[in-house]
Design an enzyme around this catalytic site. Sequence first.
Site, mmCIF file in Angstrom:
data_model
loop_
_atom_site.group_PDB
_atom_site.id
_atom_site.type_symbol
_atom_site.label_atom_id
_atom_site.label_comp_id
_atom_site.label_asym_id
_atom_site.label_seq_id
_atom_site.Cartn_x
_atom_site.Cartn_y
_atom_site.Cartn_z
ATOM 1 C CE LYS A 38 -0.405 -0.347 4.955
ATOM 2 N NZ LYS A 38 -1.214 -0.040 6.083
ATOM 3 C CE1 TYR A 265 14.790 31.162 5.977
ATOM 4 C CE2 TYR A 265 15.151 28.821 5.617
ATOM 5 C CZ TYR A 265 14.773 30.069 5.144
ATOM 6 O OH TYR A 265 14.375 30.204 3.846
HETATM 7 C C1 LIG Z 1 -4.244 -4.815 7.526
HETATM 8 C C2 LIG Z 1 -2.753 -4.724 7.456
HETATM 9 N N1 LIG Z 1 -2.027 -5.850 7.384
HETATM 10 C C3 LIG Z 1 -0.689 -5.830 7.313
HETATM 11 C C4 LIG Z 1 0.016 -4.644 7.314
HETATM 12 C C5 LIG Z 1 1.510 -4.676 7.216
HETATM 13 O O1 LIG Z 1 2.112 -4.120 8.314
HETATM 14 P P1 LIG Z 1 3.701 -4.152 8.499
HETATM 15 O O2 LIG Z 1 4.261 -3.170 7.535
HETATM 16 O O3 LIG Z 1 3.884 -3.742 9.895
HETATM 17 O O4 LIG Z 1 4.132 -5.551 8.195
HETATM 18 C C6 LIG Z 1 -0.694 -3.445 7.399
HETATM 19 C C7 LIG Z 1 0.024 -2.178 7.434
HETATM 20 O O5 LIG Z 1 -0.194 -1.315 8.243
HETATM 21 C C8 LIG Z 1 -2.108 -3.487 7.462
HETATM 22 O O6 LIG Z 1 -2.832 -2.357 7.542
#
Ligand SMILES: Cc1ncc(COP(=O)(O)O)c(C=O)c1O
Length: 372
Positions: A38, A265
């Site tokens: 994602k 700055y």
């Molecule tokens: C539903 C779900 N599963 C798995 C993951 C993977 O998490 P991680 O990157 O901690 O492995 C996420 C990420 O936040 C998630 O939202």
Amino acid sequence: MNDLPRRVWLEISLETLTRNYSKIAEAVAPCGVLAVLKANAYGLGVLPIAEALARAGASCFGVAEPYEALQLLPLGKPVQILSSVLPDEIEPMVAAGVTLPVTDRATAMRISSAALRCGRTATAHVKLDTGMGRLGILAQEALPVIEEAAALPNLRLEGIFSHFPYAYETGSELTNRQMDLFCAILEQAAARGIHFAKRHIANSDAINNFPRACRAPFNQVRTGINLHGSFDTAGRRALHVAPVLSLKTRLTAIRTLPPGTGIGYGHTYRLHRATRVGTVSAGYADGLPLALSNRGYLLIRGAPCPVLGRLSMDYATVSLESVPDAQVGDEVVCLGGSGIHALTVEDWAALKNTHPYEIICSFGNRVERRYV
Ligand SMILES: Cc1ncc(COP(=O)(O)O)c(C=O)c1O
């Protein structure tokens, strides 16, 4: 013009990425691995990462929302939305063949109706809220919804899953309770003749801290951050994965400034003596934490060069006292490097008082992603 190399770039090692994937897959076998890609693969660039993982054997991908799902479909692997779908997103997702989450009764019915209209069978995973408090069917309400969903036409319940808020805490009571709830629901569903081919709850935290989440009845894990060689702030780091990324830029100016010169700055640093300083072409717009100001260092020719003054949007100023031979155009390592001075995502997270996820997801738009 467009071929000009960018001044700031992320080097992402696809070899390290695929090695990380293999280590995770070996550690959790016979569980399968769903690669969580994602947010543009946590900002690192989804297509090259997904292609490399597919070559390494990844069999399915997880995303947060429809746009991300459509990007990955051409790779020919199952793509699953892990969070929620809005009512108007359901039909296009069903038509495209994306695996959807059943987060409540109404969503199950909408998926089934959309599948009937499209003349297809939709694939879905029941999403349980066993304690995350974010999305999904509350565990105590799950069974009737599962029964109804299982009876709907053109809807195949391929899987069931849940998510942990606390799995970085080895032995945490809540995490064990969530798995107990999950297992009880599986048994109750099985008693009614409902079986799920895929059963998953583990994220990276759980893979490192809860072996129980990576064995029967669970038969899949979902991992994101470990693929990139990083870990959550707390918890064990059982997997021997390696960082995939380095952030680099170039030295754009070198000047010797007189004693008393205020830097940047707010003049938060003032030179005590004549000092050779370098101006580096990266700032907070590229993802460098403002907290590096007067506290962190960057690497030039392998030497740590302390950041002087407050870093700005596009530039940071460093002392070049430790690299007398530095020249304009030299490569500057902001994250990465080797040996005792290596700079990690975790170092920056600690400095910024955040977690590694935010660091990885915060590299700026103008930062070129180079896959090596
Ligand atoms: C539903 C779900 N599963 C798995 C993951 C993977 O998490 P991680 O990157 O901690 O492995 C996420 C990420 O936040 C998630 O939202």
